[in-house]
Structures are given as structure tokens and as C-alpha cells.
Design an enzyme around this catalytic site. Structure first.
Site, mmCIF file in Angstrom:
data_model
loop_
_atom_site.group_PDB
_atom_site.id
_atom_site.type_symbol
_atom_site.label_atom_id
_atom_site.label_comp_id
_atom_site.label_asym_id
_atom_site.label_seq_id
_atom_site.Cartn_x
_atom_site.Cartn_y
_atom_site.Cartn_z
ATOM 1 N N GLU A 45 0.795 -1.244 0.000
ATOM 2 C CA GLU A 45 0.000 0.000 0.000
ATOM 3 C C GLU A 45 0.822 1.285 0.000
ATOM 4 O O GLU A 45 0.556 2.196 0.775
ATOM 5 C CB GLU A 45 -0.933 -0.012 1.221
HETATM 6 C C1 NAG Z 1 -4.327 -3.888 4.800
HETATM 7 C C2 NAG Z 1 -2.934 -3.455 5.193
HETATM 8 C C3 NAG Z 1 -2.652 -3.477 6.667
HETATM 9 C C4 NAG Z 1 -3.924 -3.381 7.499
HETATM 10 C C5 NAG Z 1 -4.834 -4.518 7.100
HETATM 11 C C6 NAG Z 1 -6.090 -4.602 7.920
HETATM 12 C C7 NAG Z 1 -1.834 -5.509 4.344
HETATM 13 C C8 NAG Z 1 -0.662 -6.105 3.664
HETATM 14 N N1 NAG Z 1 -1.882 -4.161 4.464
HETATM 15 O O1 NAG Z 1 -5.009 -2.769 4.343
HETATM 16 O O2 NAG Z 1 -1.770 -2.451 6.999
HETATM 17 O O3 NAG Z 1 -3.650 -3.442 8.865
HETATM 18 O O4 NAG Z 1 -5.154 -4.448 5.743
HETATM 19 O O5 NAG Z 1 -6.839 -5.734 7.623
HETATM 20 O O6 NAG Z 1 -2.677 -6.231 4.786
#
Ligand code: NAG
Length: 525
Positions: A340
Site C-alpha cells: 500500500e
Molecule cells: C491492509 C494493510 C494493513 C492493514 C490490514 C487490515 C496488508 C498487507 N496491508 O489494508 O496495513 O492493517 O489491511 O486488515 O494487509
């Protein structure tokens, strides 16, 4: 002078003599195949008798291998915890002839095909665990712990016995990598909280815990050359509490505790996005441009921060951070995040990933990253963690990279179970316990060859949880299903049968004081 070997021999003979004077008791029939083992072993053959575990049992470990001895000590400790019995642990090569033993044996048998494979034989008067490595022996010990009944039998003789069902188990994991991740950045978890999670993971044969050590809301590990990271970046967390961080000594304590359980700690420093806490501590790291100006963040938004990708000082900083963490991390892997980075320009992102991958390699580690890093030209030994974008993972796999399956819709432990469950998020959907279990990592991305899958990992993001009780509510029982998914063969898994074994874990949950989610999908015992 009598040699040491002779002393051992005499000790063994007298022990055997003493045992043979014992009154034979008629042991009731048991069935090893009926024990609710999780993960389910590859092969179990029951022989319907019992080994009577009492304080006359002695644990012997192979030759003078200290690692095997440590596994023996671990078992003695767990026997004590479950039954109250004190059993001794000895090291000898002569134990084969003794009665009433648990023998943890280093073996080079060709039947043991992988380092974590083990064979467990429970006979009427002895128990054998064979493994090539101490890790294999340790996995075998977990099976034995589960075979020891919760209740003693107090009626057969003048003292309590625990009847371990006889038979043999031939076992080995499906995947070499079976992990969970804990986000200690959004909310900080103490060393003791991490240790408790490790204890439970070990019981179900996990072998890795990925620690997400930095994010926008907090930086959680001491870096001696950059002290403000923890002074400033460690002082906050989601919701506005005071956060926290591990000193390097505390981190080493976690690593050592995990190593005693044959679990690797994989450190992650997430970059170039998710870096607000680092840029707040050292503003020169901040990208400018579309990235939000660093400030204390206690909210749960994502995708607004970025490191500067064209300044040498930024890479010097990263080099220091990776060097200090790599020096105290025995795992071959170093996770560089990479998810992200919405405000980093694509070409800057690619440039960044390729440079950081090299830094990690220069410090002797293999890089791991979230699937977005597949946009860059990464080397075939870099590992991708597949959470949401199959095409990048496929591209990397075709170039030789190994993939860790962490599908958000199936494996994100921070998703709610159902509409009434208390903690968690819903963006990837609800993940009830049956949905979590009842699929195969291979089918998640059909085009991915089975050899490319290094294993599985269940991430636990901590936006909505801040202590062990809340952690356990989201992790358990789902993480137990992932343990079986990572270990047992695809053909042997079946939800209806699994749920009956899961139901029988309650005495363990109670003993460990685990705050599991009592889903109605399971008839808890
Ligand atoms: C995603 C984000 C993470 C976040 C999570 C929550 C990944 C690799 N990145 O948006 O920073 O805490 O979901 O479910 O998962």
C-alpha cells in the site's frame, strides 16, 4: 576406575530390574486413532493398548545432543504442567534396553524425509520419538502432549496413571513454512503477551512468527544508531494510548523463547509506505509530494505515507536499521513490507524495492515482501507474501520466487467471524471458522505451481485489538485450522470431522486460559 559408560549401564540395568518387580496391571483398551490430534498426522495406526505414564517414566534423549536434551526438558515441563508428574530427563545411548521410558532419538532413517518429520511409537512399556533434527523431535513432542489424556486413571493401582494410547504415528508437514503474523505496531503487545501467543502456536506445530514491527502509528524496536525512532515513533498507537517498543534485549528474549519452541521470528520493517512513525522521528525520511506531512497518527487509515526514495541518507538509514535487526535475528528472512505505497510514484517504488532488497541481501538475509513488491525486478530468491494481488505473485513465481499464501478473504485473522463478533474489521469479508478451514491454499491461485508455495501465514493486524484476550478472540480457533492446513495433507482434511476434533480442544484452552471465540459452528465439549 569404572568408566562413565559402565555407570550408565549399571544405572540402566538397576532401573530395569526395579521396573520388572512392578506388579503387572491390566490396562484398559484405548484408541490412538480416536484422539483429537490437531494437526491431523499423516498416518496413525492404533494398537489398542496403553502406556501408563506415571512418575517412574524417565525421558532419555539421543547421545549427547544438547538440542535433543532441550526437547526432553521441554516435554518434562509440559508433563508436569498437565499431570503434575515429575519425570527425569537423562542423556544416554544405552536407553534402548530400559523399561518405562520416553526415548527421544536422533535418527538418520530414510523414512524421515524432511527436517520436521518424526515417527512416534507408543508401546506398552516405552515411547519412541525418532527425528532427524531437534525441530522434528519437537513437533513429535507436541503430538505426544496431545495424546496424554486430561484425566488420570485413579482406579487401576494405588497411584494415578495417565493412559497414553499405543500405536504408531508417521508424520511430516505439507509445507515447510507455517506462520502467523502479529502486528505489534498498531497496538503494542508486551514480551509476555508475545510469549503466550508463541506457546499456543508451538502446540499446534507452527514454525514461524512474523512480527510487524513498524507502521504509521508506531515504531516498535530499538535501533541504537537512530534512537528517536523509539523515543518519538514508539510513543503512540491506534486510539491514542502510549504505545511501547522492544529494547534489543527484549527482542532477543522473544527470539530465544521462540527458538526453544523451534519457531523462527521474522522481523518486518514496512516501507516505503506505512512509514509515518519513522518520518515523524526523522523528518528527512519523508517523501513530500502527495505523502501526508508526518504527525502523530492514532487513526487506522492506510496509504498516505512514504519514504523519500531518491536520497542517499534514506538508504544509509535503512542500511543501519537492517544491520541492527539482522544482527539479532537468526532467521534467514527479513521482511521489507512494501504494501500500500499509494502515494509513492510507481517508478520510485520500484527503484526503492530493488535497492532495499540489495541492502537486505548485503546483510546476509533473504528478502520477503507483500505481493506489491512483485512490480519490481526482484531476484528469484526473494519471497512474496500473497495477500491480495495474484498477478504480481504469479509473475514472481514464474521468475523462481517462492510464495507465502496469506489470502485476505480467507486468512486474515483480523476479519470478523460474523456479524455479531466483537473485534475485527470487515473489508475482506466475514471469515467464520468453517470458511477459514474449508479451502485449500493450492486452489486460491490455481495457476501457481504447488512447488512455488513455500507455505502459509495467517496475519493478525491489530487496529481493533490491544491485549492477549482480544488477540486470542480473533486468533482462536481460526489459527488452529490454519495450523492443520499448513501441516496435514489436503486429502485428509474435512470440515465435519475437523470440527469434532476442534471441539475437544476446550480442556487445553481452559488450562492455557485462552479467550477463544466460541463459535456456534462447533459443538464445544
Ligand atoms: C491492509 C494493510 C494493513 C492493514 C490490514 C487490515 C496488508 C498487507 N496491508 O489494508 O496495513 O492493517 O489491511 O486488515 O494487509
Amino acid at each position: 576406575m569404572i568408566s562413565r559408560v559402565a555407570w550408565i549401564f549399571i544405572a540402566v540395568i538397576s532401573l530395569a530390574a526395579c521396573q520388572s518387580q512392578k506388579k503387572e496391571i491390566n490396562l484398559p483398551k484405548t484408541d490412538m486413532a480416536q484422539v483429537a490430534l490437531i494437526p491431523k498426522p499423516v498416518e496413525t495406526v492404533a494398537t489398542h493398548s496403553a502406556y501408563a505414564l506415571d512418575s517412574s517414566t524417565v525421558i532419555y534423549t539421543s547421545q549427547a545432543n544438547p538440542e535433543f536434551h532441550a526437547v526432553g526438558e521441554f516435554l518434562a515441563n509440559k508433563i508436569k504442567g498437565k499431570t503434575g508428574l515429575t519425570v527425569n530427563v537423562n542423556t544416554t545411548s544405552e536407553a534402548g534396553s530400559v523399561d518405562r521410558i520416553v526415548y527421544i532419538n536422533q535418527s538418520d532413517s530414510d523414512d524421515l524425509k524432511t527436517p520436521e518429520a518424526y515417527q512416534l511409537y507408543v508401546k506398552k512399556d516405552s515411547i519412541y520419538i525418532n527425528a532427524k533434527t531437534a525441530a522434528g523431535a519437537f513437533r513429535g513432542i507436541q503430538t505426544l502432549r496431545q495424546l496424554i489424556p486430561e484425566q488420570s486413571n485413579d482406579t487401576l493401582t494405588d497411584h494415578p496413571l495417565w493412559l497414553v494410547p499405543t500405536g504408531k504415528i508417521m508424520d511430516a508437514p505439507r509445507y515447510a513454512y507455517r506462520a502467523s503474523m502479529l502486528d505489534v505496531a498498531r497496538h503494542f503487545f508486551t514480551v509476555d503477551e508475545v510469549k503466550k501467543y508463541l506457546d499456543i502456536l508451538a502446540y499446534y506445530k507452527y514454525n514461524a512468527l512474523h512480527l510487524h514491527l513498524s507502521d504509521d502509528q508506531g515504531w516498535r524496536i530499538e535501533i541504537k544508531s537512530w534512537p528517536k525512532l523509539t523515543e518519538i515513533g514508539g510513543a503512540s498507537e491506534v486510539g491514542g494510548e502510549s504505545g511501547g517498543f522492544y529494547t534489543q534485549e527484549e527482542y532477543k528474549e522473544i527470539v530465544a523463547y521462540a527458538a526453544e519452541r523451534h519457531i523462527e521470528i521474522i522481523p518486518e520493517i514496512d516501507m516505503p509506505g506505512h512509514t509515518n512513525a519513522a518520518s515523524l522521528s526523522y523528518p528527512f525520511l519523508h517523501a513530500g509530494g502527495k505523502a501526508d506531512k508526518p504527525r502523530v497518527r492514532t487513526d487506522t487509515q492506510v496509504g498516505y505515507s512514504s519514504f523519500h526514495t531518491r536520497k542517499d541518507e534514506v538508504y544509509e538509514f535503512i542500511d543501519d536499521v537492517v544491520r541492527e535487526i539482522a544482527a539479532i535475528s537468526p532467521s534467514p528472512y527479513f521482511h521489507i513490507g512494501g504494501d500500500e505505497s499509494h502515494v509513492t510514484k510507481k517508478k520510485d517504488y520500484i527503484h526503492f524495492v530493488e535497492k532495499v532488497e540489495k541492502i537486505v541481501q548485503n546483510h546476509g538475509k533473504t528478502a520477503v515482501g507483500w505481493n506489491e513488491i512483485g512490480q519490481a525486478k526482484i531476484s528469484p530468491n526473494t519471497v512474496l507474501q500473497l495477500w491480495n494481488e495474484p498477478h504480481n505473485a504469479l509473475k514472481a513465481a514464474n521468475n523462481g520466487s517462492k510464495i507465502i499464501v496469506s489470502s485476505a478473504e480467507r486468512m486474515y485473522l483480523d476479519m470478523k467471524y460474523d456479524s455479531i463478533s466483537e473485534y475485527g474489521l470487515t473489508w475482506a469479508g466475514l471469515i467464520p471458522v468453517d470458511l477459514a478451514y474449508n479451502w485449500d491454499p493450492k486452489t486460491y491461485l490455481e495457476e501457481l505451481p504447488e512447488e512455488s508455495i513455500m507455505g502459509i501465514e495467517a496475519p493478525l493486524w491489530s487496529e481493533t485489538i490491544s491485549n492477549s484476550d482480544e488477540l486470542e478472540y480473533l486468533a482462536f480457533p481460526r489459527a488452529i485450522g490454519y495450523a492443520e492446513m499448513g501441516w496435514s495433507t489436503a486429502e485428509s482434511r474435512n470440515w465435519e470431522e475437523y470440527r469434532t476434533r476442534l471441539a475437544k480442544q476446550v480442556p487445553y484452552f481452559s488450562r492455557m486460559n485462552i479467550n477463544y471465540y466460541p463459535t456456534k459452528l462447533v459443538d464445544w465439549e
